[in-house]
Design a protein around this motif. Structure first.
Motif, short mmCIF file in Angstrom:
data_model
loop_
_atom_site.label_atom_id
_atom_site.label_comp_id
_atom_site.label_asym_id
_atom_site.label_seq_id
_atom_site.Cartn_x
_atom_site.Cartn_y
_atom_site.Cartn_z
N PHE A 290 2.08 9.02 -5.58
CA PHE A 290 2.29 7.58 -5.47
C PHE A 290 1.11 6.86 -4.78
O PHE A 290 0.91 5.67 -4.96
CB PHE A 290 3.59 7.30 -4.70
CG PHE A 290 3.94 5.85 -4.66
CD1 PHE A 290 4.36 5.19 -5.80
CD2 PHE A 290 3.83 5.13 -3.48
CE1 PHE A 290 4.66 3.86 -5.77
CE2 PHE A 290 4.14 3.79 -3.45
CZ PHE A 290 4.55 3.15 -4.60
N ILE B 198 8.10 6.38 -9.65
CA ILE B 198 9.09 5.99 -8.64
C ILE B 198 10.34 5.39 -9.30
O ILE B 198 11.46 5.67 -8.90
CB ILE B 198 8.45 4.98 -7.65
CG1 ILE B 198 7.39 5.68 -6.80
CG2 ILE B 198 9.50 4.35 -6.76
CD1 ILE B 198 7.93 6.72 -5.86
N PHE B 199 10.13 4.59 -10.34
CA PHE B 199 11.27 4.00 -11.04
C PHE B 199 12.14 5.09 -11.68
O PHE B 199 13.36 5.07 -11.59
CB PHE B 199 10.80 3.03 -12.13
CG PHE B 199 10.29 1.74 -11.59
CD1 PHE B 199 11.17 0.75 -11.21
CD2 PHE B 199 8.93 1.53 -11.43
CE1 PHE B 199 10.71 -0.45 -10.69
CE2 PHE B 199 8.46 0.34 -10.91
CZ PHE B 199 9.35 -0.66 -10.54
N TYR C 50 3.41 4.78 -9.81
CA TYR C 50 4.24 3.58 -9.74
C TYR C 50 5.44 3.71 -10.69
O TYR C 50 6.59 3.51 -10.30
CB TYR C 50 3.39 2.37 -10.12
CG TYR C 50 4.12 1.05 -10.21
CD1 TYR C 50 4.37 0.31 -9.07
CD2 TYR C 50 4.52 0.55 -11.43
CE1 TYR C 50 5.02 -0.91 -9.15
CE2 TYR C 50 5.16 -0.66 -11.53
CZ TYR C 50 5.42 -1.39 -10.39
OH TYR C 50 6.06 -2.59 -10.48
#
Lengths: 298, 274
Positions: A115, A180-181, A177
């Motif tokens: 991340f 993470i979702f 990014y």
């Protein structure tokens, strides 16, 4: 949604109070989003230099369809879109499925590391990548030392490789990014579904395509739409890695609009016309993605 | 079979992690080396850091850019949180059909590409430059105003308000508090984590913002960190050590925020799609 059992008198009293809470935002969004959009639409029918604009009907739109540089910018942007977004989404999905394994050790480390690129500013990482991928940069040195290549690759100076460099850079910055979702969505999937599938003898691949992908469909749709919108507006990276070169081979639509307005002789009217092409593309592509994903789940 | 699969998983994740971290390592290490050593491919920390830093202070107005960036990002964050949370709270607590329609219209603004607004926005600020110099082109106000209200943040606060216990709201009303003081004295203190997440997201995007400041800030005195870094990086004979230390300094604030508040940060990114 829970019903707020407030009675009618409070309701009536709060009509004005309610609007006063939201008023400022509504005004600011109208002034700084919708008003400029309407202005841009009006300007797209005007030509002239700087602020001396006059109406010339559809001239700008005619110019758009015979503008080779516009088509180059559109082509480049779509190459980024079609190559980079799928690679990134598949990679992010794959990583998040691996990280979702309960028995995995060092999970926190892997997650933080992957991340980490998200904390950099686009400008900062673009310049770091420009240096790493320079003719005498570390990437070439590394590949030469391993004898994988005989002569340095023109990562920045060759029209083909420059596009690859941009794709690599964006993938580096945004995969974590998107991961993470997916990770947070995966954590909401009930583990018993997988247990049942295992008892039925479903392979890992079968579980992935049969359970994970369908359940993550809404979030995959969300990330692909945001990535599409982001890619259509690509600017910072290209501006700082290649400046659109060599010979416009990495030029994006946003950068072309910037050049038309602030680099060449300020052609605001035509720039507005070009910018409306992005608006139309975003609407069409978002609509298309909804259709492809089947809007029932979204 | 199972063991080799495990091995592959760890190997794959290690490689990906290494690739993700490496540019950071390289940038920190290179900021301590001479420019020649950076191009020579040196991967060990050197002793040139202070020298690079001194050169950076000589060639650029680093302090000024840092202060500019800090002023803009902190002001943007405070205002954005206040404006968006008022609205998000208002749309949810005082829900009505007409407000829902307005809310959906606001959400449409998320689809508008910045590239399509930048020219009219620039003209708006250029037009008021003479009459209202404090908010014309090349001022802090002109950077902050267009970025301070986002439908995303309003949406984020509205979603979070759904989690806010309605009993607290009723209790405040029974105690005779005005609607505004319920918001200020009950809602804000209860929703600290939501505010933290929103603050991080807003601060980061404001600190890193490039395109709009590039357009609207023109004099050297107003340059922000991304502009300073971009100008340094576009030179033809770059002094790598010096530029990389500028990038390290420019990345530090966001990196520190990230490491201190990782949990809220992740909550903030994904909060909108819960």
């Amino acid at each position: 949604m829970k019903n707020t059992n407030s009675n009618m008198s409070i309701r009536r009293r709060s009509v004005l109070t309610g609007w006063s809470f939201v008023l400022l935002s509504v005004v600011l969004i109208f002034i700084f989003y919708f008003y400029p959009m309407i202005q841009a639409l009006i300007m797209s029918f005007q030509t002239g230099t700087g602020s001396n604009l006059e109406f010339t009907g559809l001239d700008n739109y005619k110019r758009l369809f015979s503008d080779a540089m516009f088509f180059t910018a559109v082509k480049n942007t779509f190459i980024y879109l079609l190559v980079q977004v799928p690679i990134m989404i598949v990679l992010a999905l794959f990583i998040s499925v691996l990280l979702n394994d309960k028995k995995l050790k060092f999970k926190g480390f892997f997650r933080t590391a992957i991340f980490l690129p998200c904390v950099t500013s686009l400008v900062a990482y673009a310049i770091v990548f420009k240096y790493l991928f320079a003719g005498n940069g570390l990437v070439n040195t590394f590949l030469l030392n391993l004898h994988l290549i005989d002569t340095p690759i023109g990562w920045i100076t060759d029209p083909f490789w420059a596009k690859i460099t941009i794709v690599i850079a964006i993938t580096w910055r945004w995969t974590g990014y998107n991961m993470i979702f997916y990770l947070s969505a995966l954590q909401n999937i009930d583990n018993s579904i997988y247990e049942a599938a295992k008892i039925d003898g479903a392979s890992a691949a079968r579980q992935f395509f049969g359970i994970t992908i369908p359940l993550l469909k809404p979030i995959i749709l969300f990330t692909s739409i945001t990535s599409t919108i982001g890619t259509l507006q690509l600017f910072d990276e290209v501006m700082n890695i290649t400046k659109g070169g060599p010979g416009n081979s990495t030029l994006t639509i946003s950068q072309y609009i910037y050049n038309l307005s602030f680099k060449y002789s300020a052609d605001f009217g035509y720039a507005a016309t070009v910018s409306y092409s992005i608006v139309i593309m975003i609407i069409l592509l978002s609509f298309l993605q909804f259709k492809v994903a089947g809007d029932k789940n979204a | 079979m199972l063991k080799s699969k495990r091995f592959f998983t760890y190997l794959f994740l290690s490689i990906i992690s290494f690739v993700s971290i490496f540019p950071f390592l390289w940038m920190v290490i290179s900021s301590t080396n001479k420019s020649v050593d950076v191009t020579g491919g040196r991967l060990l920390p050197g002793t040139h850091m202070m020298e690079n830093f001194r050169k950076l202070l000589e060639t650029t107005d680093l302090q000024l850019s840092l202060v500019n960036s800090a002023k803009i990002s902190i002001t943007t964050t405070v205002l954005a949180l206040l404006i968006a949370s008022l609205a998000g709270y208002g749309f949810e607590v005082f829900r009505s059909r007409s407000k829902d329609i307005v809310f959906n219209i606001l959400l449409l603004s998320m689809m508008i590409p910045f590239a399509a607004m930048m020219v009219p926005l620039y003209r708006m600020f250029a037009n008021v430059s003479d009459t209202l110099p404090w908010m014309g082109v090349d001022t802090m106000t002109s950077v902050i105003l267009p970025t301070v209200t986002t439908a995303f943040l309003i949406f984020f606060f509205r979603q979070s308000t759904k989690m806010f216990p309605k009993e607290l709201l009723e209790a405040g009303r029974i105690d005779g508090l005005s609607e505004l003081s319920i918001f200020l004295r009950i809602f804000i203190p209860t929703m600290k984590t939501t505010y933290a997440a929103a603050a991080i997201i807003t601060f980061m995007s404001s600190w890193n913002n490039y395109l709009w400041p590039l357009i609207v800030l023109q004099s050297p005195e107003t340059k922000t960190m991304p502009l300073l870094i971009s100008i340094l990086g576009s030179g033809y004979a770059p002094d790598y050590g010096m530029i990389l230390i500028a990038i390290v300094i420019g990345t530090l604030p966001t990196a520190i925020v990230f490491f201190l508040m990782q949990k809220q940060f992740v909550a903030g990114m994904t909060g909108s799609v819960k």
